[in-house]
Design a protein around this motif. Structure first.
Motif, PDB file in Angstrom:
ATOM      1  N   ALA A   3       0.386  -1.225  -0.163  1.00 19.86           N
ATOM      2  CA  ALA A   3       0.283   0.173   0.027  1.00 19.86           C
ATOM      3  C   ALA A   3       0.678   1.084   0.572  1.00 19.86           C
ATOM      4  CB  ALA A   3      -1.545  -0.125   0.905  1.00 19.86           C
ATOM      5  N   SER A   4       2.476   1.319   0.589  1.00 15.91           N
ATOM      6  CA  SER A   4       2.753   2.392   0.206  1.00 15.91           C
ATOM      7  C   SER A   4       3.559   2.566  -0.840  1.00 15.91           C
ATOM      8  CB  SER A   4       4.017   2.031   1.862  1.00 15.91           C
ATOM      9  OG  SER A   4       4.402   1.039   1.591  1.00 15.91           O
ATOM     10  N   ALA A   5       3.833   1.574  -1.776  1.00 12.92           N
ATOM     11  CA  ALA A   5       4.759   2.000  -2.872  1.00 12.92           C
ATOM     12  C   ALA A   5       3.815   2.775  -3.370  1.00 12.92           C
ATOM     13  CB  ALA A   5       5.210   0.369  -3.306  1.00 12.92           C
ATOM     14  N   SER A   6       4.161   4.260  -4.170  1.00 14.08           N
ATOM     15  CA  SER A   6       3.864   4.606  -5.230  1.00 14.08           C
ATOM     16  C   SER A   6       3.984   5.189  -6.339  1.00 14.08           C
ATOM     17  CB  SER A   6       2.837   6.088  -3.858  1.00 14.08           C
ATOM     18  OG  SER A   6       3.885   6.516  -3.772  1.00 14.08           O
ATOM     19  N   SER A   7       4.819   4.685  -6.233  1.00 15.75           N
ATOM     20  CA  SER A   7       6.031   5.304  -7.381  1.00 15.75           C
ATOM     21  C   SER A   7       4.730   4.237  -9.136  1.00 15.75           C
ATOM     22  CB  SER A   7       7.258   4.633  -8.179  1.00 15.75           C
ATOM     23  OG  SER A   7       7.323   2.678  -8.421  1.00 15.75           O
ATOM     24  N   ALA A   8       5.245   5.612 -10.523  1.00 13.77           N
ATOM     25  CA  ALA A   8       5.040   5.118 -11.193  1.00 13.77           C
ATOM     26  C   ALA A   8       5.199   3.587 -11.608  1.00 13.77           C
ATOM     27  CB  ALA A   8       5.733   6.301 -12.441  1.00 13.77           C
ATOM     28  N   LEU A   9       6.325   3.136 -11.835  1.00 13.63           N
ATOM     29  CA  LEU A   9       6.897   2.038 -11.662  1.00 13.63           C
ATOM     30  C   LEU A   9       6.010   0.787 -11.468  1.00 13.63           C
ATOM     31  CD1 LEU A   9       8.412  -0.228 -13.196  1.00 13.63           C
ATOM     32  CD2 LEU A   9      10.381  -0.211 -11.260  1.00 13.63           C
ATOM     33  N   THR A  10       5.350   1.375 -10.038  1.00 10.76           N
ATOM     34  CA  THR A  10       5.170   0.108  -9.006  1.00 10.76           C
ATOM     35  C   THR A  10       3.436   0.352  -9.253  1.00 10.76           C
ATOM     36  OG1 THR A  10       6.525   1.213  -7.296  1.00 10.76           O
ATOM     37  CG2 THR A  10       4.308  -0.279  -6.765  1.00 10.76           C
ATOM     38  N   ALA A  11       3.042   1.170 -10.242  1.00  9.21           N
ATOM     39  CA  ALA A  11       1.578   1.802 -10.142  1.00  9.21           C
ATOM     40  C   ALA A  11       1.877   0.216 -11.670  1.00  9.21           C
ATOM     41  CB  ALA A  11       1.495   2.875 -10.854  1.00  9.21           C
ATOM     42  N   SER A  12       2.593   0.318 -12.354  1.00  9.48           N
ATOM     43  CA  SER A  12       2.653  -0.375 -13.673  1.00  9.48           C
ATOM     44  C   SER A  12       2.532  -1.901 -13.582  1.00  9.48           C
ATOM     45  CB  SER A  12       3.989   0.093 -14.872  1.00  9.48           C
ATOM     46  OG  SER A  12       3.345  -0.789 -15.794  1.00  9.48           O
ATOM     47  N   TRP A  13       3.247  -2.136 -12.687  1.00  7.70           N
ATOM     48  CA  TRP A  13       3.640  -3.614 -11.324  1.00  7.70           C
ATOM     49  C   TRP A  13       2.006  -4.216 -11.348  1.00  7.70           C
ATOM     50  CZ3 TRP A  13       8.562  -3.885  -8.741  1.00  7.70           C
ATOM     51  CH2 TRP A  13       9.955  -3.718  -9.589  1.00  7.70           C
ATOM     52  N   ARG A  14       1.266  -3.373 -10.655  1.00  4.06           N
ATOM     53  CA  ARG A  14       0.329  -3.280  -9.772  1.00  4.06           C
ATOM     54  C   ARG A  14      -0.791  -3.653 -10.876  1.00  4.06           C
ATOM     55  NH1 ARG A  14       0.023   0.794  -6.685  1.00  4.06           N
ATOM     56  NH2 ARG A  14       1.097  -0.155  -5.570  1.00  4.06           N
ATOM     57  N   ARG A  15      -1.011  -2.938 -11.958  1.00  2.00           N
ATOM     58  CA  ARG A  15      -1.711  -3.072 -13.046  1.00  2.00           C
ATOM     59  C   ARG A  15      -1.383  -4.624 -14.204  1.00  2.00           C
ATOM     60  NH1 ARG A  15      -0.688   2.227 -14.131  1.00  2.00           N
ATOM     61  NH2 ARG A  15       1.065   1.313 -16.394  1.00  2.00           N
ATOM     62  N   SER A  16       0.066  -5.064 -14.272  1.00  2.00           N
ATOM     63  CA  SER A  16      -0.144  -5.999 -14.268  1.00  2.00           C
ATOM     64  C   SER A  16      -0.503  -7.197 -13.100  1.00  2.00           C
ATOM     65  CB  SER A  16       1.384  -6.308 -14.667  1.00  2.00           C
ATOM     66  OG  SER A  16       2.061  -4.862 -15.282  1.00  2.00           O
ATOM     67  N   LEU A  17      -0.150  -6.926 -11.872  1.00  2.00           N
ATOM     68  CA  LEU A  17      -0.857  -7.852 -11.292  1.00  2.00           C
ATOM     69  C   LEU A  17      -2.023  -8.257 -11.369  1.00  2.00           C
ATOM     70  CD1 LEU A  17       0.290 -10.886  -9.641  1.00  2.00           C
ATOM     71  CD2 LEU A  17       0.395  -8.447  -7.834  1.00  2.00           C
ATOM     72  N   MET A  18      -2.483  -6.734 -10.994  1.00  2.00           N
ATOM     73  CA  MET A  18      -4.054  -7.276 -10.302  1.00  2.00           C
ATOM     74  C   MET A  18      -4.544  -7.293 -11.386  1.00  2.00           C
ATOM     75  SD  MET A  18      -3.699  -5.241  -6.522  1.00  2.00           S
ATOM     76  CE  MET A  18      -2.117  -5.720  -5.013  1.00  2.00           C
ATOM     77  N   ARG A  19      -4.223  -6.344 -12.486  1.00  2.00           N
ATOM     78  CA  ARG A  19      -5.670  -5.795 -13.663  1.00  2.00           C
ATOM     79  C   ARG A  19      -5.678  -7.017 -14.587  1.00  2.00           C
ATOM     80  NH1 ARG A  19      -5.046  -0.555 -16.529  1.00  2.00           N
ATOM     81  NH2 ARG A  19      -5.889   0.421 -14.034  1.00  2.00           N
ATOM     82  N   GLY A  62       2.455  -7.429 -19.346  1.00  2.00           N
ATOM     83  CA  GLY A  62       2.991  -6.518 -18.281  1.00  2.00           C
ATOM     84  C   GLY A  62       3.520  -5.472 -18.913  1.00  2.00           C
ATOM     85  N   THR A  63       4.443  -4.736 -17.571  1.00  2.00           N
ATOM     86  CA  THR A  63       5.616  -3.638 -17.227  1.00  2.00           C
ATOM     87  C   THR A  63       6.574  -4.032 -18.045  1.00  2.00           C
ATOM     88  OG1 THR A  63       4.927  -2.892 -14.638  1.00  2.00           O
ATOM     89  CG2 THR A  63       6.722  -2.223 -16.343  1.00  2.00           C
ATOM     90  N   ASN A  64       6.755  -2.984 -19.440  1.00  2.00           N
ATOM     91  CA  ASN A  64       8.038  -2.661 -20.475  1.00  2.00           C
ATOM     92  C   ASN A  64       8.046  -1.473 -21.764  1.00  2.00           C
ATOM     93  OD1 ASN A  64       6.210  -3.402 -23.236  1.00  2.00           O
ATOM     94  ND2 ASN A  64       4.613  -4.878 -21.794  1.00  2.00           N
ATOM     95  N   GLY A  65       8.810  -1.750 -21.965  1.00  2.00           N
ATOM     96  CA  GLY A  65       8.215  -0.490 -22.621  1.00  2.00           C
ATOM     97  C   GLY A  65       7.377   0.206 -23.402  1.00  2.00           C
ATOM     98  N   ILE A  66       7.055  -0.683 -24.369  1.00  2.00           N
ATOM     99  CA  ILE A  66       5.957  -0.474 -25.306  1.00  2.00           C
ATOM    100  C   ILE A  66       4.930  -0.877 -24.743  1.00  2.00           C
ATOM    101  CG2 ILE A  66       5.024  -1.112 -27.285  1.00  2.00           C
ATOM    102  CD1 ILE A  66       7.263  -2.765 -28.576  1.00  2.00           C
ATOM    103  N   GLY A  67       3.963  -1.669 -24.499  1.00  2.00           N
ATOM    104  CA  GLY A  67       2.544  -1.117 -23.443  1.00  2.00           C
ATOM    105  C   GLY A  67       2.635  -0.532 -22.963  1.00  2.00           C
ATOM    106  N   THR A  68       4.025  -0.111 -21.480  1.00  2.78           N
ATOM    107  CA  THR A  68       3.485   0.806 -20.658  1.00  2.78           C
ATOM    108  C   THR A  68       3.310   2.132 -21.422  1.00  2.78           C
ATOM    109  OG1 THR A  68       4.375  -0.561 -18.998  1.00  2.78           O
ATOM    110  CG2 THR A  68       4.817   1.874 -18.632  1.00  2.78           C
ATOM    111  N   CYS A  69       4.192   2.486 -22.232  1.00  2.98           N
ATOM    112  CA  CYS A  69       4.132   3.533 -22.797  1.00  2.98           C
ATOM    113  C   CYS A  69       2.926   3.689 -23.257  1.00  2.98           C
ATOM    114  CB  CYS A  69       5.193   3.838 -24.397  1.00  2.98           C
ATOM    115  SG  CYS A  69       5.063   5.171 -25.346  1.00  2.98           S
ATOM    116  N   LEU A  70       2.072   2.930 -24.267  1.00  2.41           N
ATOM    117  CA  LEU A  70       1.066   2.853 -24.360  1.00  2.41           C
ATOM    118  C   LEU A  70      -0.190   3.298 -23.442  1.00  2.41           C
ATOM    119  CD1 LEU A  70       1.121   0.374 -27.826  1.00  2.41           C
ATOM    120  CD2 LEU A  70       1.344   3.333 -28.208  1.00  2.41           C
ATOM    121  N   ALA A  71       0.023   2.304 -22.434  1.00  2.00           N
ATOM    122  CA  ALA A  71      -0.325   2.204 -21.411  1.00  2.00           C
ATOM    123  C   ALA A  71      -0.795   3.914 -20.639  1.00  2.00           C
ATOM    124  CB  ALA A  71      -0.355   1.685 -20.490  1.00  2.00           C
ATOM    125  N   GLU A  72       0.279   4.297 -20.850  1.00  2.00           N
ATOM    126  CA  GLU A  72       0.432   5.572 -19.765  1.00  2.00           C
ATOM    127  C   GLU A  72       0.276   7.195 -20.936  1.00  2.00           C
ATOM    128  OE1 GLU A  72       3.681   5.534 -16.806  1.00  2.00           O
ATOM    129  OE2 GLU A  72       2.915   4.039 -15.989  1.00  2.00           O
TER     130      GLU A  72
END
Length: 316
Positions: free
Chosen positions: A17-33, A123-133
């Motif tokens: 719950a304390s991790a709030s970086s943009a990278l962690t947000a992408s990891w969280r999407r990858s794992l949970m969404r 999951g988090t990668n250059g192409i996918g996360t660039c497009l997601a964000e």
């Protein structure tokens, strides 16, 4: 003490719950969404040759416009073990540039034409996360979600279409184990510049009968463009121009006077502006010869001088 695996670190930080970086947000999407497993070793899915050909056909004009820019980018980064890739808005690789020496490694990683590198798939990668964000991004080695992707560095920038919507991602991926984050920043800057160049070239090609106007005083803003028709109406704007001028962010573009958008003096009436444009064209065609311009307009030389003075046109 046993060293934790990459998959364990990703899973732990994604659920913190304390991790709030943009990278962690992408990891969280990858794992949970998306329900992905960071330890999974499956390669990216790839389209069949027929499916890839169909997607390429749908974006044929865009790919044609982008090809020279991909070639130029590859000449800058290809010898350092990099793969240049261009995707569609879903993350499927449509075109690439890679050396024969590096091809086997990138093919094994799945960084190849037809592969799906969306964040939902990999999951988090250059192409996918660039497009997601919708932003320029670098994913360096163990910042990737999947353990199997941690051997690469990926530098990406989005490309926006003439309608202001996300159209593609431009990616440079490196296979070098010794590639530093500082070097990644240099490549990332070149990727962003190339993405803007592709965007500008494609915008110009999308409005072949319009004149293209730079809607910014900053010459570095090469993608801040307006398309203006023969009636001086702005009929299109790039994503950057839409943002800079406070226009609709994406979708259909409502034509409006270019002078209104660019803050130019619009004190002349509609008829006077049309007459001024006609006189200016006649003078230009006559290379500044007032007598020749007057003959072309079917009026006397003295009359033309009076009209030039009224319309604010000096003798050329």
């Amino acid at each position: 003490m046993t060293q934790r695996s990459h998959a364990d670190i990703v899973a732990e930080r994604s659920q913190s719950a304390s991790a709030s970086s943009a990278l962690t947000a992408s990891w969280r999407r990858s794992l949970m969404r998306y329900g992905l497993d960071p330890g999974a070793g499956r390669r990216p899915d790839r389209l069949s040759h027929a499916e890839l050909a169909e997607r390429r056909l749908l974006m044929e004009q865009f790919l044609t416009c982008a090809a020279p820019q991909l070639d130029q980018l590859y000449t800058l980064v290809g010898l350092s073990g990099c793969n240049v890739l261009l995707t569609d808005a879903t993350g499927v690789v449509l075109d690439q540039r890679v050396s024969d020496a590096d091809a086997a490694q990138f093919r094994d990683w799945g960084l190849w034409q037809g592969a799906d590198w969306s964040e939902a798939a990999q999951g988090t990668n250059g192409i996918g996360t660039c497009l997601a964000e919708g932003r320029q991004i670098t994913i360096h080695r163990d910042e990737h979600f999947h353990t199997r992707n941690t051997g690469m560095s990926c530098m990406d920038a989005p490309i926006w279409g003439p309608d202001g919507r996300l159209l593609a991602a431009l990616d440079v991926s490196s296979a070098r184990a010794d590639q530093t984050e500082r070097y990644n920043r240099l490549i990332g800057a070149q990727v962003a510049q190339t993405a803007r160049a592709i965007e500008a070239v494609y915008f110009r090609a999308s409005f072949p009968k319009a004149r293209i106007v730079l809607a910014s005083d900053d010459p570095a803003e090469a993608a801040t463009l307006l398309a203006v028709d023969k009636d001086d109406l702005a009929i299109g704007a790039t994503r950057a121009a839409r943002r800079a001028l406070g226009l609709e962010r994406e979708g259909d573009f409502r034509p409006r006077p270019a002078a209104d958008l660019l803050g130019r003096d619009d004190s002349l009436s509609g008829f006077d502006k049309a007459e001024r444009a006609a006189v200016a064209r006649a003078l230009a065609r006559a290379e500044g010869n007032v007598s020749a311009a007057a003959r072309a307009l079917g009026i006397g030389r003295a009359t033309l001088y009076r009209r030039m003075a009224r319309l604010g046109l000096g003798e050329r």
